[in-house]
Scaffold this motif. Sequence first.
Motif, mmCIF file in Angstrom:
data_model
loop_
_atom_site.group_PDB
_atom_site.id
_atom_site.type_symbol
_atom_site.label_atom_id
_atom_site.label_comp_id
_atom_site.label_asym_id
_atom_site.label_seq_id
_atom_site.Cartn_x
_atom_site.Cartn_y
_atom_site.Cartn_z
ATOM 1 N N ALA A 42 0.805 -1.226 0.000
ATOM 2 C CA ALA A 42 0.000 0.000 0.000
ATOM 3 C C ALA A 42 0.837 1.274 0.000
ATOM 4 C CB ALA A 42 -0.936 0.002 1.216
ATOM 5 N N ASP A 43 2.060 1.213 0.550
ATOM 6 C CA ASP A 43 2.893 2.408 0.649
ATOM 7 C C ASP A 43 4.353 2.013 0.417
ATOM 8 O OD1 ASP A 43 4.277 4.710 1.238
ATOM 9 O OD2 ASP A 43 3.370 5.038 3.208
ATOM 10 N N ALA A 44 4.802 2.123 -0.831
ATOM 11 C CA ALA A 44 6.151 1.694 -1.207
ATOM 12 C C ALA A 44 7.239 2.505 -0.513
ATOM 13 C CB ALA A 44 6.328 1.788 -2.715
ATOM 14 N N MET A 62 11.734 3.873 -7.132
ATOM 15 C CA MET A 62 11.253 4.226 -5.784
ATOM 16 C C MET A 62 12.179 5.248 -5.138
ATOM 17 S SD MET A 62 10.133 0.380 -4.635
ATOM 18 C CE MET A 62 10.387 0.652 -2.899
ATOM 19 N N LYS A 63 13.498 5.062 -5.329
ATOM 20 C CA LYS A 63 14.470 6.011 -4.771
ATOM 21 C C LYS A 63 14.278 7.395 -5.379
ATOM 22 C CE LYS A 63 18.327 2.954 -3.587
ATOM 23 N NZ LYS A 63 19.659 2.499 -4.032
ATOM 24 N N HIS A 96 17.676 -0.560 6.032
ATOM 25 C CA HIS A 96 17.253 -1.842 6.609
ATOM 26 C C HIS A 96 15.837 -1.748 7.187
ATOM 27 C CE1 HIS A 96 21.636 -3.466 7.223
ATOM 28 N NE2 HIS A 96 21.394 -3.026 5.987
ATOM 29 N N LYS A 97 14.951 -1.128 6.453
ATOM 30 C CA LYS A 97 13.578 -0.967 6.926
ATOM 31 C C LYS A 97 12.588 -1.519 5.915
ATOM 32 C CE LYS A 97 14.311 3.136 9.805
ATOM 33 N NZ LYS A 97 14.031 4.587 9.952
ATOM 34 N N GLY A 98 11.516 -2.107 6.439
ATOM 35 C CA GLY A 98 10.439 -2.601 5.599
ATOM 36 C C GLY A 98 9.242 -2.951 6.462
ATOM 37 N N PRO A 99 8.046 -2.912 5.888
ATOM 38 C CA PRO A 99 6.842 -3.221 6.668
ATOM 39 C C PRO A 99 6.724 -4.714 6.953
ATOM 40 C CG PRO A 99 6.260 -2.859 4.378
ATOM 41 C CD PRO A 99 7.729 -2.576 4.487
ATOM 42 N N SER A 100 5.975 -5.056 8.000
ATOM 43 C CA SER A 100 5.801 -6.453 8.380
ATOM 44 C C SER A 100 4.447 -6.614 9.065
ATOM 45 C CB SER A 100 6.908 -6.889 9.334
ATOM 46 O OG SER A 100 6.935 -6.029 10.458
ATOM 47 N N THR A 101 3.924 -7.848 9.087
ATOM 48 C CA THR A 101 2.633 -8.082 9.748
ATOM 49 C C THR A 101 2.698 -9.338 10.618
ATOM 50 O OG1 THR A 101 1.664 -9.543 8.055
ATOM 51 C CG2 THR A 101 1.425 -7.158 7.697
#
Length: 294
Positions: free
Chosen positions: A203-205, A287-288, A213-218
């Motif tokens: 939903a939010d790239a 994305m960058k 070293h960051k990324g979404p997780s569930t």
Amino acid sequence: MNGAFNYGAAFSRNIGWVTEDEQAALQRKRVAIAGMGGVGGVHLLTLARFGIGAFSIADFDTFDVVNFNRQAGAVVSTLGQPKAEVLSRMAKDINPELDVAMFPEGVSDANLDTFLDGADLYVDGLDFFAFAARRATFAACRRRGIPAITAAPLGMGVAFLCFTPESMSFEDYFCLDDCDENEMALRFLLGLSPAMLQRSYLADASRVNLAEHKGPSTIAACQLCAGVIATEGVKLLLGRGGVPVAPRGYQFDAYRNRFTRTWRPGGNRNPIQKIGLAIARRQLAGMKKASHHG
């Protein structure tokens, strides 16, 4: 209070899906798990409820509030406490007879042999970006003849791979030599998930930042991983049921209701993988660029 505990009674509801003899065999097994974070902690607790009798666990980190969305053991009362200690306590609350060897310094070349001593199975729970530790651990497992399994929490799904002494090696599959960390991350991600089922509903790239070293997780993904790891792990420990080994794997995405078996002969050297990596590099560059303009 421990006097009320009885192993046979505690795990009697497993019987039927495993035999009494198989349950007794699981009590004699040792599983090594490096990393007690998003997946490692829930792997430990799930396998403890399967009646595994001994664990070696490693983690140098402490619980922080940013862990609350997904990590077993991350609650207000454990803030600042070592993850390995907290998870060991939780596992022993399930089975007070557990043999838990703790490695509070994490895994390293200096302690890998001790960490893997007596292990019948290795379960990967390391942080996504812990490439050096992961490569060293999988290599040590191969040298020692220990099956090594990983389940990646991707989006709201899971991608599974198994490396055995007879299968393609971790190094040959992922091809992480001679590249920087960003490229390693791309190769690792695409190797774990050749089908990339999770990509379509991000939903939010802007929340994906490999350099930081960051990324979404569930939590949904972490718990799916635990179910897969426990199932495939028990099959390996008991020697029953087919477990796909690298370069074969699979991905299940609950959000998309999709299950895909994957097969990448040559791993990331496979022509299809090379095309996927080229696309991923372009997407990452885009994305960058978008984030800089933003």
